[in-house]
Structures are given as structure tokens and as C-alpha cells.
Scaffold this motif. Structure first.
Motif, short mmCIF file in Angstrom:
data_model
loop_
_atom_site.label_atom_id
_atom_site.label_comp_id
_atom_site.label_asym_id
_atom_site.label_seq_id
_atom_site.Cartn_x
_atom_site.Cartn_y
_atom_site.Cartn_z
N GLU A 67 0.81 -1.22 0.00
CA GLU A 67 0.00 0.00 0.00
C GLU A 67 0.84 1.27 0.00
N LEU A 68 1.79 1.39 0.90
CA LEU A 68 2.61 2.61 0.96
C LEU A 68 3.48 2.74 -0.29
N PHE A 69 4.01 1.63 -0.76
CA PHE A 69 4.86 1.64 -1.95
C PHE A 69 4.10 2.14 -3.16
N CYS A 70 2.82 1.82 -3.24
CA CYS A 70 2.01 2.17 -4.42
C CYS A 70 1.11 3.38 -4.19
N THR A 71 1.40 4.20 -3.21
CA THR A 71 0.56 5.37 -2.92
C THR A 71 0.35 6.21 -4.18
N ASN A 72 -0.90 6.46 -4.51
CA ASN A 72 -1.29 7.27 -5.67
C ASN A 72 -0.81 6.71 -7.01
N SER A 73 -0.46 5.42 -7.03
CA SER A 73 0.00 4.78 -8.26
C SER A 73 -0.84 3.54 -8.55
N ARG A 74 -0.93 3.20 -9.82
CA ARG A 74 -1.45 1.90 -10.19
C ARG A 74 -0.39 0.85 -9.88
N SER A 75 -0.81 -0.39 -9.77
CA SER A 75 0.13 -1.47 -9.49
C SER A 75 -0.01 -2.58 -10.52
N CYS A 76 1.13 -3.08 -10.98
CA CYS A 76 1.16 -4.27 -11.83
C CYS A 76 1.72 -5.40 -10.99
N VAL A 77 0.90 -6.38 -10.70
CA VAL A 77 1.23 -7.44 -9.76
C VAL A 77 1.49 -8.73 -10.52
N LEU A 78 2.66 -9.32 -10.31
CA LEU A 78 2.99 -10.60 -10.92
C LEU A 78 3.26 -11.63 -9.83
N LEU A 79 2.68 -12.81 -9.98
CA LEU A 79 3.03 -13.91 -9.09
C LEU A 79 4.39 -14.45 -9.51
N GLY A 80 5.23 -14.70 -8.52
CA GLY A 80 6.62 -15.03 -8.81
C GLY A 80 6.84 -16.36 -9.49
N ASP A 81 5.83 -17.25 -9.50
CA ASP A 81 6.03 -18.56 -10.12
C ASP A 81 5.35 -18.69 -11.47
N ASN A 82 4.93 -17.57 -12.04
CA ASN A 82 4.32 -17.60 -13.37
C ASN A 82 5.39 -17.38 -14.44
N ILE A 83 5.48 -18.29 -15.38
CA ILE A 83 6.45 -18.20 -16.47
C ILE A 83 5.66 -18.10 -17.77
N PHE A 84 5.90 -17.02 -18.53
CA PHE A 84 5.15 -16.86 -19.77
C PHE A 84 6.04 -16.23 -20.83
N HIS A 85 5.68 -16.47 -22.09
CA HIS A 85 6.54 -16.08 -23.20
C HIS A 85 6.36 -14.64 -23.64
N ALA A 86 5.14 -14.18 -23.74
CA ALA A 86 4.87 -12.87 -24.35
C ALA A 86 5.38 -11.73 -23.47
N PRO A 87 5.75 -10.60 -24.07
CA PRO A 87 6.13 -9.43 -23.28
C PRO A 87 4.91 -8.88 -22.53
N LEU A 88 5.17 -8.15 -21.48
CA LEU A 88 4.12 -7.62 -20.62
C LEU A 88 3.52 -6.32 -21.15
N LYS A 89 4.28 -5.59 -21.95
CA LYS A 89 3.87 -4.23 -22.32
C LYS A 89 2.52 -4.16 -23.04
N PRO A 90 2.17 -5.07 -23.97
CA PRO A 90 0.86 -4.95 -24.61
C PRO A 90 -0.30 -5.01 -23.61
N LEU A 91 -0.19 -5.84 -22.59
CA LEU A 91 -1.24 -5.89 -21.57
C LEU A 91 -1.30 -4.58 -20.81
N LEU A 92 -0.14 -4.03 -20.45
CA LEU A 92 -0.12 -2.75 -19.73
C LEU A 92 -0.67 -1.61 -20.59
N ASP A 93 -0.38 -1.65 -21.88
CA ASP A 93 -0.90 -0.61 -22.78
C ASP A 93 -2.42 -0.68 -22.84
N ALA A 94 -2.97 -1.89 -22.88
CA ALA A 94 -4.42 -2.04 -22.90
C ALA A 94 -5.03 -1.55 -21.60
N ALA A 95 -4.40 -1.90 -20.49
CA ALA A 95 -4.91 -1.48 -19.18
C ALA A 95 -4.83 0.03 -19.00
#
Length: 242
Positions: free
Chosen positions: A96-124
Motif C-alpha cells: 500500500e505505501l509503496f504504491c501510494t497514488n499509483s497503479r500497481s502491476c502485480v505478478l506472481l513469482g512462479d508464473n512463467i510466460f513467453h509474451a512481453p508484458l507491455k501490450p497488456l499494460l498498454d491495454a490497461a
């Protein structure tokens, strides 16, 4: 509005048997890197520089020794200790304090995936007051949170349903607006005694503030012995795109 990265790397890793008796599962090797490098590199590759890592008390020092301040990875790392395993939503609440007044992009540490993250963030980013989730079609959706979708619109989310309404699993990629921490404070523990991230997602769904992106390429949760083997094979054959 700024966006900050959060990696959730807690949990006891009990499904990994002997491998996690002396280390955190997110420090186990996947291909040429420790598992935690994958979410870290995805966030950095998407342009995020301020990143928080949440883990338990037992092995936090190992993460700090491995990653340091983040300088070697071209980011700024902050650490928070999750004293007891209380669920994904409880772990996110520590940001909460780390993300004050910011959006947060949360990743679970055991998820492995091929595609880059940026297209999802651009859509969001087109809906900054919405939550946004990653989805992937899987052959065994009953093991996961399952999203019923119509185009990019999410109609419902169920946690590990016996009769899934679709084959779209909710993967460990979430984007939230700043009010997510107020939502977490209203949650009640589930039957497992944890604060469930599906309850957070359903709040935004009921509010009409939920969007989704379907991942290209492979995705796996590397949290079991079998899926760790799968993850290693996938990244050897086709390294992820950062």
C-alpha cells in the motif's frame, strides 16, 4: 498516473517437496535463471523501474543477496516481509505505501510466460481506474480461477470451479488502480483462512471496472514439481520475450 511493479514471492512451496526445505521456490532454477528473474525481467522490459518484492521471513535475506538494490537489473527494488501466509490479496496489501497514488502491476513469482508484458499494460492504461487481468486458455481450467468472457469483457470469475464456464484461466498477472488497497481492507478470509485475489477481482467486476488481455505464447505456473519441469522445458526451447 504512474504504475509500480509488485512481485509476490512468498508461500512455503510445500508442493515442491524436498526442493524447498532449505530455499524459497522462487529461487529454484528455471532454464538459466532463478525463477524470480522472470517476473522481474518482465516488469523491467515493460518499462517499470520501481519494483517491490514481497516474500516470507525465512528467505528474504536470500532475495536481497541475489537482487540487491536492483542496480544490476536497471531498476529500484524495495522489499516487504509477509510474516504469515495469508493469501495473495493479503500479500498485495503490504504494497500500500509503496504504491501510494499509483497503479500497481502485480505478478506472481512462479508464473512463467513467453509474451512481453507491455501490450497488456498498454491495454490497461486506456482504463486507468479499472482492474485488468491476464487470461490464458488451458486444458484443465478447474485448477485455476476461471473467467467467463465475451470478447475482452469479463462476465464472471469463479475460483477452481467443478464445472468451468470457459477454458480461460486467470493467470498471475494483475493491474489495479490505487483504490485496490481499500478493497483489500474490506475482505473476509475464505474457508482456507486467506484473503483471496478472486474476491478482489470480483469487486471490480461488479463495479463494471474489469478488463482482460489474453496472453500470446506459452504460460505455466511453476509451483509444482511437474509444472517446474514444464517451465524448464519451455524456456529452453523458446526463451521468453522481455
Amino acid at each position: 498516473m504512474t504504475i509500480r511493479g509488485v512481485i509476490l514471492a512468498g508461500g512455503k512451496g510445500t508442493r515442491m517437496g524436498e526442493l524447498t526445505k532449505v530455499t524459497n521456490k522462487h529461487l529454484l532454477p528455471v532454464g538459466p535463471y532463478p525463477m524470480v528473474y522472470y517476473p522481474l525481467k518482465k516488469l523491467i522490459g515493460a518499462g517499470l523501474k520501481d519494483i517491490l518484492l514481497v516474500s516470507g521471513t525465512e528467505h528474504m535475506g536470500d532475495f536481497v543477496e541475489l537482487l540487491g538494490s536492483g542496480t544490476g537489473h536497471d531498476c529500484r527494488l524495495t522489499y516487504r516481509v509477509q510474516d504469515q501466509a495469508g493469501g495473495i490479496a493479503q500479500a498485495l496489501g503490504l504494497a500500500e505505501l509503496f504504491c501510494t497514488n499509483s497503479r500497481s502491476c502485480v505478478l506472481l513469482g512462479d508464473n512463467i510466460f513467453h509474451a512481453p508484458l507491455k501490450p497488456l499494460l498498454d491495454a490497461a492504461a486506456k482504463h486507468p481506474d479499472w482492474a485488468w487481468i491476464g487470461l490464458k486458455q488451458v486444458h484443465d481450467p478447474g485448477r485455476y480461477g476461471v473467467a467467463e468472457v465475451q470478447g475482452s469483457k469479463v462476465l464472471s470469475i469463479e475460483e477452481k470451479p467443478k464445472n468451468p464456464k470457459s477454458d480461460f484461466a486467470v493467470v498471475g498477472i494483475y493491474v489495479y488502480p490505487p483504490d485496490v488497497f481499500n478493497v483489500i481492507k474490506t475482505l473476509k478470509p475464505s474457508g482456507r483462512g486467506e484473503l483471496e485475489i478472486t474476491d478482489v477481482n470480483n469487486y471490480y467486476l461488479k463495479e463494471g471496472r474489469m478488463g482482460s488481455s489474453v496472453l500470446d505464447g506459452y504460460w505455466t505456473d511453476a509451483g509444482t514439481l511437474d509444472s517446474l519441469d514444464v517451465a524448464n522445458e519451455l524456456v529452453r526451447k523458446e526463451p521468453p520475450t522481455w
